[in-house]
Design a protein around this motif. Structure first.
Motif, PDB file in Angstrom:
ATOM      1  N   ASP A   1      55.394  33.739  43.891  1.00  0.00           N
ATOM      2  CA  ASP A   1      54.888  34.125  44.929  1.00  0.00           C
ATOM      3  C   ASP A   1      53.833  35.172  44.450  1.00  0.00           C
ATOM      4  O   ASP A   1      54.198  36.237  43.878  1.00  0.00           O
ATOM      5  N   VAL A   2      52.458  34.934  44.631  1.00  0.00           N
ATOM      6  CA  VAL A   2      51.434  35.568  44.122  1.00  0.00           C
ATOM      7  C   VAL A   2      50.526  36.109  45.368  1.00  0.00           C
ATOM      8  O   VAL A   2      49.438  36.627  45.109  1.00  0.00           O
ATOM      9  N   THR A   3      51.187  36.136  46.693  1.00  0.00           N
ATOM     10  CA  THR A   3      50.296  36.399  47.740  1.00  0.00           C
ATOM     11  C   THR A   3      49.803  37.614  47.761  1.00  0.00           C
ATOM     12  O   THR A   3      48.698  38.232  47.983  1.00  0.00           O
ATOM     13  N   GLU A   4      50.852  38.770  47.393  1.00  0.00           N
ATOM     14  CA  GLU A   4      50.612  40.205  47.548  1.00  0.00           C
ATOM     15  C   GLU A   4      49.466  40.456  46.214  1.00  0.00           C
ATOM     16  O   GLU A   4      48.454  41.351  46.517  1.00  0.00           O
ATOM     17  N   ARG A   5      49.619  39.734  45.046  1.00  0.00           N
ATOM     18  CA  ARG A   5      48.754  39.936  44.022  1.00  0.00           C
ATOM     19  C   ARG A   5      47.308  39.421  44.284  1.00  0.00           C
ATOM     20  O   ARG A   5      46.467  40.143  43.886  1.00  0.00           O
ATOM     21  N   ILE A   6      47.435  38.285  45.033  1.00  0.00           N
ATOM     22  CA  ILE A   6      46.005  37.985  45.522  1.00  0.00           C
ATOM     23  C   ILE A   6      45.454  38.882  46.448  1.00  0.00           C
ATOM     24  O   ILE A   6      44.144  39.016  46.399  1.00  0.00           O
ATOM     25  N   ILE A   7      46.160  39.441  47.473  1.00  0.00           N
ATOM     26  CA  ILE A   7      45.623  40.339  48.401  1.00  0.00           C
ATOM     27  C   ILE A   7      45.096  41.605  47.711  1.00  0.00           C
ATOM     28  O   ILE A   7      44.128  42.124  47.792  1.00  0.00           O
ATOM     29  N   ALA A   8      46.029  42.161  46.491  1.00  0.00           N
ATOM     30  CA  ALA A   8      45.541  43.268  46.137  1.00  0.00           C
ATOM     31  C   ALA A   8      44.475  42.806  45.217  1.00  0.00           C
ATOM     32  O   ALA A   8      43.374  43.858  45.086  1.00  0.00           O
ATOM     33  N   GLU A   9      44.221  41.704  44.635  1.00  0.00           N
ATOM     34  CA  GLU A   9      42.985  41.413  43.631  1.00  0.00           C
ATOM     35  C   GLU A   9      41.763  41.419  44.904  1.00  0.00           C
ATOM     36  O   GLU A   9      40.602  41.753  44.407  1.00  0.00           O
ATOM     37  N   GLU A  10      41.886  40.955  46.037  1.00  0.00           N
ATOM     38  CA  GLU A  10      40.814  40.691  46.808  1.00  0.00           C
ATOM     39  C   GLU A  10      40.423  42.102  47.407  1.00  0.00           C
ATOM     40  O   GLU A  10      39.345  42.284  47.509  1.00  0.00           O
ATOM     41  N   ASN A  11      41.547  42.947  47.476  1.00  0.00           N
ATOM     42  CA  ASN A  11      40.894  44.414  47.904  1.00  0.00           C
ATOM     43  C   ASN A  11      40.441  45.121  46.648  1.00  0.00           C
ATOM     44  O   ASN A  11      39.574  45.789  47.037  1.00  0.00           O
ATOM     45  N   LEU A  12      40.864  44.777  45.576  1.00  0.00           N
ATOM     46  CA  LEU A  12      40.137  45.349  44.271  1.00  0.00           C
ATOM     47  C   LEU A  12      38.868  44.748  44.223  1.00  0.00           C
ATOM     48  O   LEU A  12      37.865  45.689  43.953  1.00  0.00           O
ATOM     49  N   ARG A  13      38.501  43.661  44.371  1.00  0.00           N
ATOM     50  CA  ARG A  13      37.131  43.180  44.513  1.00  0.00           C
ATOM     51  C   ARG A  13      36.330  43.647  45.449  1.00  0.00           C
ATOM     52  O   ARG A  13      35.206  44.175  45.163  1.00  0.00           O
ATOM     53  N   ASN A  14      36.862  43.995  46.459  1.00  0.00           N
ATOM     54  CA  ASN A  14      35.894  44.779  47.814  1.00  0.00           C
ATOM     55  C   ASN A  14      35.759  46.044  47.305  1.00  0.00           C
ATOM     56  O   ASN A  14      34.912  46.532  47.761  1.00  0.00           O
ATOM     57  N   THR A  15      36.775  46.647  46.797  1.00  0.00           N
ATOM     58  CA  THR A  15      36.605  48.030  46.427  1.00  0.00           C
ATOM     59  C   THR A  15      35.320  48.295  45.459  1.00  0.00           C
ATOM     60  O   THR A  15      34.649  49.081  45.527  1.00  0.00           O
ATOM     61  N   ILE A  16      35.552  47.406  44.394  1.00  0.00           N
ATOM     62  CA  ILE A  16      34.700  47.313  43.397  1.00  0.00           C
ATOM     63  C   ILE A  16      33.218  47.045  43.766  1.00  0.00           C
ATOM     64  O   ILE A  16      32.156  47.749  43.443  1.00  0.00           O
ATOM     65  N   LEU A  17      33.184  45.923  44.784  1.00  0.00           N
ATOM     66  CA  LEU A  17      31.798  45.660  45.262  1.00  0.00           C
ATOM     67  C   LEU A  17      31.166  46.642  46.059  1.00  0.00           C
ATOM     68  O   LEU A  17      29.876  46.962  46.397  1.00  0.00           O
ATOM     69  N   GLN A  18      32.147  47.558  46.803  1.00  0.00           N
ATOM     70  CA  GLN A  18      31.675  48.331  47.843  1.00  0.00           C
ATOM     71  C   GLN A  18      31.514  49.877  47.144  1.00  0.00           C
ATOM     72  O   GLN A  18      30.956  50.818  47.840  1.00  0.00           O
ATOM     73  N   ALA A  19      31.973  50.054  46.057  1.00  0.00           N
ATOM     74  CA  ALA A  19      32.279  51.247  45.356  1.00  0.00           C
ATOM     75  C   ALA A  19      30.559  52.025  45.328  1.00  0.00           C
ATOM     76  O   ALA A  19      29.718  51.540  44.915  1.00  0.00           O
ATOM     77  N   PRO A  20      30.740  53.272  45.568  1.00  0.00           N
ATOM     78  CA  PRO A  20      29.312  54.045  45.595  1.00  0.00           C
ATOM     79  C   PRO A  20      28.992  54.309  43.910  1.00  0.00           C
ATOM     80  O   PRO A  20      27.745  54.769  43.545  1.00  0.00           O
ATOM     81  N   VAL A  21      30.053  53.931  42.930  1.00  0.00           N
ATOM     82  CA  VAL A  21      29.454  54.123  41.424  1.00  0.00           C
ATOM     83  C   VAL A  21      29.581  52.724  40.829  1.00  0.00           C
ATOM     84  O   VAL A  21      30.247  51.885  41.276  1.00  0.00           O
ATOM     85  N   ALA A  22      29.031  52.528  39.403  1.00  0.00           N
ATOM     86  CA  ALA A  22      28.912  51.509  38.903  1.00  0.00           C
ATOM     87  C   ALA A  22      30.405  51.017  38.406  1.00  0.00           C
ATOM     88  O   ALA A  22      31.124  51.687  37.869  1.00  0.00           O
ATOM     89  N   MET A  23      30.829  49.858  38.791  1.00  0.00           N
ATOM     90  CA  MET A  23      32.249  49.405  38.452  1.00  0.00           C
ATOM     91  C   MET A  23      32.212  47.854  37.988  1.00  0.00           C
ATOM     92  O   MET A  23      31.298  47.022  38.636  1.00  0.00           O
ATOM     93  N   CYS A  24      32.848  47.360  37.069  1.00  0.00           N
ATOM     94  CA  CYS A  24      32.970  45.861  36.528  1.00  0.00           C
ATOM     95  C   CYS A  24      34.491  45.529  35.962  1.00  0.00           C
ATOM     96  O   CYS A  24      35.158  46.665  35.819  1.00  0.00           O
ATOM     97  N   ILE A  25      34.809  44.432  36.060  1.00  0.00           N
ATOM     98  CA  ILE A  25      35.762  43.976  35.368  1.00  0.00           C
ATOM     99  C   ILE A  25      35.572  43.175  34.021  1.00  0.00           C
ATOM    100  O   ILE A  25      34.652  41.944  34.381  1.00  0.00           O
TER     101      ILE A  25
END
Length: 681
Positions: free
Chosen positions: A284-308
């Motif tokens: 079960d990776v549901t929580e992981r997918i949600i967390a990754e999506e949240n992280l993705r949104n956080t990175i894309l909307q962050a006011p500073v430069a971020m990448c993975i």
């Protein structure tokens, strides 16, 4: 033993047969129940010929005594304890330890009833100890020409190793199933064709299904209709190619809701390398997918430069617009490529080793104001960044990439550099000003000394001539003239005192005065002795606690305590005997910090308390200003320099002085000094 091979060579049925053929031909069969081979019935001869030419294990038990003849294929079954003695003797004797099991079978075959069993276990002693042996065998009757059964033809294949392997496999599989039932993942096993025949307990608990519902390909019922075709296509491709299967897709739970699962399926090969089953797990990776999506949104909307960055090649998996702005390049040339391929301008600046180190060790790297050359508007410029590299970990804790955070601080760095340049210039100017001020102070001190010294000569003359005038006139002077002469004397006396105090104050600015051990008890006792007559006249009482010995300038310590004690005696209250208390105490770190004193020195406090006329609280700071007087000259003598000297002396010794007072309770002076002198940092 006589060799009968030449005698038996003429018998076709004894030809060939390998090692056992040689042994059979070398044996004197006339001494066995079978008799000479020329007397053997045709059916026995035929059976022997067939047996010797057969690669499989076979033997013949002939007659009611079950006399044995066997081939090379059967020889390993007898082992080292039964071969070659078994040749030509009774089966009852050779297999005495199991005759209770097989004897009835032989008897039935002699009655014309064939018998056969797969994986039949016999506890044989064939190497000096009993062991469980397994065989696929058949007992067939050998009939004579008249139709009677003359003996038994045994065909046998030993399956001991196969049976033990199968049992071990079953036991292992049973243990595996027990283990699989206790893991948090859903697990299952399928045959080589992909038909699932077993699921673990977690599968049924999660899906709420039954074994009958899941049999074969029944698992399709709990897959999302929109995803099923894609799953089936990839699963069939894996079955056909033998390549492990890995995919993320939704599986419906007992509550009717779908959750995302990472499914991994690996083929299991037999000893010949063929796939005989598949083993699969669903995590079960549901929580992981949600967390990754949240992280993705956080990175894309962050006011500073971020990448993975992902993998050992540091492939840019995700980056926000701020990072692309920092890199000075569009996303098309960088995303899904190794960072140092997409951004070659960053190579050979030390960043390769940094990201490699974080990826291999998991230790976070951070630094401020790192210079890096990057493309800017078609040219390469130095950009300053605050940078953090941290390990990006999977749920199992393994490092799969790097999370990078960067803040462009170029403007701040350049501004700070400009400020530092200005500060450096001003510091240089201030240093020069300090040199000029020091020179001015030295000249002023020299002037004050010379002026004070030169001013005393006319004062002495004024005083002398005034006294001579007073003596010459004696009683022949009127009261008005006498008053003028007295005013001249008082003014010259005050002027003399003022010149002396100015001279003493000017001496306090001199540098390189020698510090030495000074016993403050002795200093205060000496001053009390100086004021002995005044103390006696006023009936003053002075009490002193033990004062420390410190590193100080002896003369300045005498001036300090002479001024404070002298003021306490001078500014006494009319009708009250002066009382002066001198006490010592330690200083807390908090007080030192509040007073901005040198934390590297050990300080103490001397408190001087008197019951004199005191002063108003609002004058606590002013009284230490030079020439500051709070009383009229007609009330109390003084030049207003004494406490200013005290302030200067205490500062010379890296200390502090303050005062508290009231018109009713007298004055309190706090003198804070270090025990030893050290250079300020």
């Amino acid at each position: 033993m006589e060799n009968f091979s030449e005698t038996y060579d003429s018998f076709y049925f004894l030809a060939n047969g390998g090692e056992m053929g040689k042994l059979i031909r070398a044996k004197d069969w006339s001494k066995t129940p079978l008799g000479h081979p020329k007397e053997w019935p045709q059916s026995l001869r035929t059976a022997v010929a067939i047996m010797l030419d057969n690669p499989f294990g076979m033997y013949i038990a002939w007659g009611t005594d079950y006399t044995q003849i066997y081939n090379d294929g059967y020889r390993p079954i007898l082992g080292s304890t039964k071969h070659p003695e078994a040749l030509g003797i009774s089966t009852r004797e050779t297999f005495a330890e199991v005759w209770r099991i097989i004897g009835a079978m032989f008897d039935d075959v002699m009655k014309g009833v064939p018998i056969g069993f797969p994986d039949f276990m016999l506890p044989l002693d064939r190497h000096g100890y009993a062991e469980e042996c397994y065989f696929d065998f058949s007992y067939s009757p050998i009939r004579k020409n008249n139709g009677e059964v003359g003996g038994v033809l045994v065909t046998v294949i030993e399956t001991t190793n196969k049976k033990k392997s199968e049992d071990a496999l079953k036991e292992s599989e049973a243990r595996f199933r027990t283990l699989a039932d206790n893991i948090p993942n859903l697990a299952w096993m399928a045959d080589a064709a992909g038909s699932i025949y077993w699921y673990n307990k977690q599968w049924y608990d999660y899906t709420g299904t039954t074994p009958d519902q899941m049999k074969g390909w029944g698992w399709q019922s709990i897959h999302h209709p929109e995803e099923l075709a894609r799953v089936l296509k990839k699963w069939r491709e894996s079955i056909a190619s033998g390549i492990p299967f890995e995919m993320v897709f939704p599986i419906k739970g007992a509550d009717g809701k779908f959750r995302q699962f990472l499914t991994r399926v690996v083929p299991v090969h037999d000893q010949d390398g063929k796939i005989y089953q598949w083993f699969g797990t669903n995590t079960d990776v549901t929580e992981r997918i949600i967390a990754e999506e949240n992280l993705r949104n956080t990175i894309l909307q962050a006011p500073v430069a971020m990448c993975i960055f992902k993998g050992p090649d540091h492939i840019v998996e995700l980056a926000n617009d701020r990072m692309f702005e920092l890199w000075g390049k569009p996303s098309e040339g960088i995303l899904n490529r190794p960072i140092f391929q997409g951004l070659p301008e960053a190579k050979d600046q030390g960043f390769e080793s940094l990201v490699d180190g974080v990826y291999s060790t998991g230790e976070t790297f951070s630094a401020d104001g790192i210079p890096i050359t990057l493309p800017r508007g078609g040219k390469i410029e130095i950009v300053y960044v605050n940078l953090v590299y941290s390990a990006y970990r999977e749920p199992d804790g393994s490092i799969s990439g790097i999370l990078a955070v960067a803040v462009d601080v170029t403007a701040q760095i350049l501004a700070r550099q400009k400020i530092e340049d200005v500060v450096a210039e001003r510091t240089k100017a201030l240093a020069q000003a300090n040199v000029d001020l020091q020179k001015s102070n030295e000249e002023l001190a020299q002037f004050a000394y010379i002026a004070s010294h030169d001013l005393q000569e006319p004062l002495r003359k004024i005083s002398t001539f005034s006294q001579m005038l007073d003596n010459s006139l004696n009683k022949n002077i009127d009261d008005t003239s006498r008053s003028y002469i007295n005013k001249i004397n008082k003014s010259s006396s005050r002027m003399h005192t003022l010149i002396r105090d100015v001279l003493n104050y000017s001496q306090l600015v001199k540098e390189n005065q020698i510090f030495q051990e000074v016993n403050l008890d002795e200093v205060v006792e000496s001053i009390i002795a100086e004021y002995d007559l005044l103390i006696e006249q006023k009936g003053a009482v002075i009490t002193i606690t033990d004062l420390p010995t410190i590193q100080a300038i002896p003369l300045q310590m005498s001036q300090l305590f002479r001024n404070i004690i002298g003021n306490a005696l001078k500014f006494s209250r009319t009708g009250h005997k002066p009382e002066v208390q001198i006490t010592t105490s330690d200083i807390s770190n908090g007080e030192l910090e509040a007073l901005s004193l040198n934390p590297g020195l050990e300080y103490f406090r001397i408190k001087i308390i008197d019951n004199g006329i005191g002063f108003k609280g609002e004058y606590a700071e002013q009284i230490f200003n030079i020439f500051q007087r709070l009383h009229r000259k007609s009330e109390f003598e003084g030049t207003g320099i004494g406490l200013a000297m005290c302030k200067k002396i205490v500062l010379n010794h890296q200390g502090e002085i303050d005062a508290k007072g009231s018109s009713e309770n007298g004055a309190v002076f706090n003198v804070i000094l270090p025990l030893q002198q050290k250079k300020l940092p």
